[in-house]
Design a protein around this motif. Structure first.
Motif, mmCIF file in Angstrom:
data_model
loop_
_atom_site.group_PDB
_atom_site.id
_atom_site.type_symbol
_atom_site.label_atom_id
_atom_site.label_comp_id
_atom_site.label_asym_id
_atom_site.label_seq_id
_atom_site.Cartn_x
_atom_site.Cartn_y
_atom_site.Cartn_z
ATOM 1 N N GLN A 193 0.850 -1.184 0.000
ATOM 2 C CA GLN A 193 0.000 0.000 0.000
ATOM 3 C C GLN A 193 0.894 1.245 0.000
ATOM 4 N N SER A 194 0.464 2.268 -0.710
ATOM 5 C CA SER A 194 1.231 3.506 -0.716
ATOM 6 C C SER A 194 0.299 4.699 -0.917
ATOM 7 N N VAL A 195 0.725 5.819 -0.367
ATOM 8 C CA VAL A 195 0.034 7.096 -0.542
ATOM 9 C C VAL A 195 1.048 8.089 -1.097
ATOM 10 N N PHE A 196 0.678 8.773 -2.171
ATOM 11 C CA PHE A 196 1.577 9.708 -2.846
ATOM 12 C C PHE A 196 0.912 11.072 -2.929
ATOM 13 N N LEU A 197 1.616 12.109 -2.494
ATOM 14 C CA LEU A 197 1.124 13.485 -2.527
ATOM 15 C C LEU A 197 2.084 14.317 -3.358
ATOM 16 N N ASN A 198 1.562 15.002 -4.351
ATOM 17 C CA ASN A 198 2.403 15.803 -5.241
ATOM 18 C C ASN A 198 1.834 17.212 -5.367
ATOM 19 N N ASN A 199 2.716 18.191 -5.343
ATOM 20 C CA ASN A 199 2.328 19.590 -5.488
ATOM 21 C C ASN A 199 3.163 20.240 -6.586
ATOM 22 N N LYS A 200 2.520 21.055 -7.410
ATOM 23 C CA LYS A 200 3.224 21.836 -8.413
ATOM 24 C C LYS A 200 2.863 23.303 -8.231
ATOM 25 N N PHE A 201 3.899 24.143 -8.137
ATOM 26 C CA PHE A 201 3.712 25.584 -7.927
ATOM 27 C C PHE A 201 4.389 26.338 -9.066
ATOM 28 N N LEU A 202 3.681 27.271 -9.665
ATOM 29 C CA LEU A 202 4.222 28.067 -10.753
ATOM 30 C C LEU A 202 4.386 29.511 -10.288
ATOM 31 N N TYR A 203 5.635 30.001 -10.352
ATOM 32 C CA TYR A 203 5.920 31.386 -9.995
ATOM 33 C C TYR A 203 6.861 31.960 -11.042
ATOM 34 N N GLY A 204 6.342 32.868 -11.839
ATOM 35 C CA GLY A 204 7.169 33.482 -12.860
ATOM 36 C C GLY A 204 7.721 32.438 -13.818
ATOM 37 N N PRO A 205 9.043 32.449 -14.047
ATOM 38 C CA PRO A 205 9.632 31.483 -14.976
ATOM 39 C C PRO A 205 9.943 30.137 -14.328
ATOM 40 N N SER A 206 9.595 29.964 -13.057
ATOM 41 C CA SER A 206 9.985 28.760 -12.325
ATOM 42 C C SER A 206 8.781 27.883 -12.008
#
Length: 205
Positions: A56-69
């Motif tokens: 069993q596994s739990v995966f949490l992913n976040n993507k943040f966009l700031y300017g060119p990054s």
């Protein structure tokens, strides 16, 4: 589950379950049987792993966009019926240097506990366990990966990139249950690996 939290934040949550049944031992891997005093090897046994395994596994992913990054931050928790529990975290930062050129460094940390039947060695004269393996992939260790990618857009639908990574494992080289001469031996050699990859992608429309 994927959710747009804000204009600049994308969140993803995954749960995974897996089950396997049947022969899961490595037919070429052995476990040394040593003398209880000197720890000299007396015999060896082929490893034996349980025939059933659930994961069993739990995966949490976040993507943040700031300017060119674009920042990507993820974490994963895993456990299975063999007693292994693992935690990992990864951070990457994609920076567009120009409209055609980008760079993306990343780092990943991983840690796991040992399987219930993991043994560096077995002791002669002691009761033999029903299951045993000396495979370090089933042992307790920590690993870290450093990497970076640089890419160049050839057209709006194609790019060429170069990626390099370095991976290193560390574990308990001198476990508390070591006996005799094994106290002076490195019982966890671990793995160090590096790789370089060049690639080309082309998006179909």
């Amino acid at each position: 589950l994927t959710e747009v939290m804000t204009r600049r934040w994308l969140l993803q949550l995954n749960y995974s379950y897996g089950s396997s049944n049947g022969y899961q031992s490595d037919p070429y891997r052995i476990v040394s049987v040593v003398d209880p005093t000197s720890s000299e090897p007396l015999d060896y046994l082929y490893e034996n792993r349980p025939g059933n395994r659930t994961r069993q596994s739990v995966f949490l992913n976040n993507k943040f966009l700031y300017g060119p990054s674009l920042t990507e931050l993820s974490a994963r928790y895993y456990k299975d019926s063999w007693g292994i529990k693992a935690t990992s975290a990864e951070l990457s930062e994609r920076v567009n240097l120009t409209h055609w050129l980008y760079i993306e460094p990343n780092v990943r940390w991983y840690h796991q506990t040992a399987a219930n039947f993991y043994h560096n060695f077995l002791v002669s004269g002691a009761p033999m366990p029903a299951y045993a393996s000396s495979d370090i992939r089933l042992g307790k260790f920590t690993a870290i990966t450093y990497g970076a990618e640089i890419g160049f857009k050839i057209t709006n639908t194609s790019k060429i990139y170069l990626r390099g990574d370095y991976y290193k494992q560390t574990g308990d080289a001198h476990p508390a249950d070591a006996i005799g001469q094994l106290k002076n031996q490195n019982l966890f050699s671990g793995i160090k690996a590096g790789w370089l990859m060049i690639g080309y992608t082309w998006d179909f429309h």
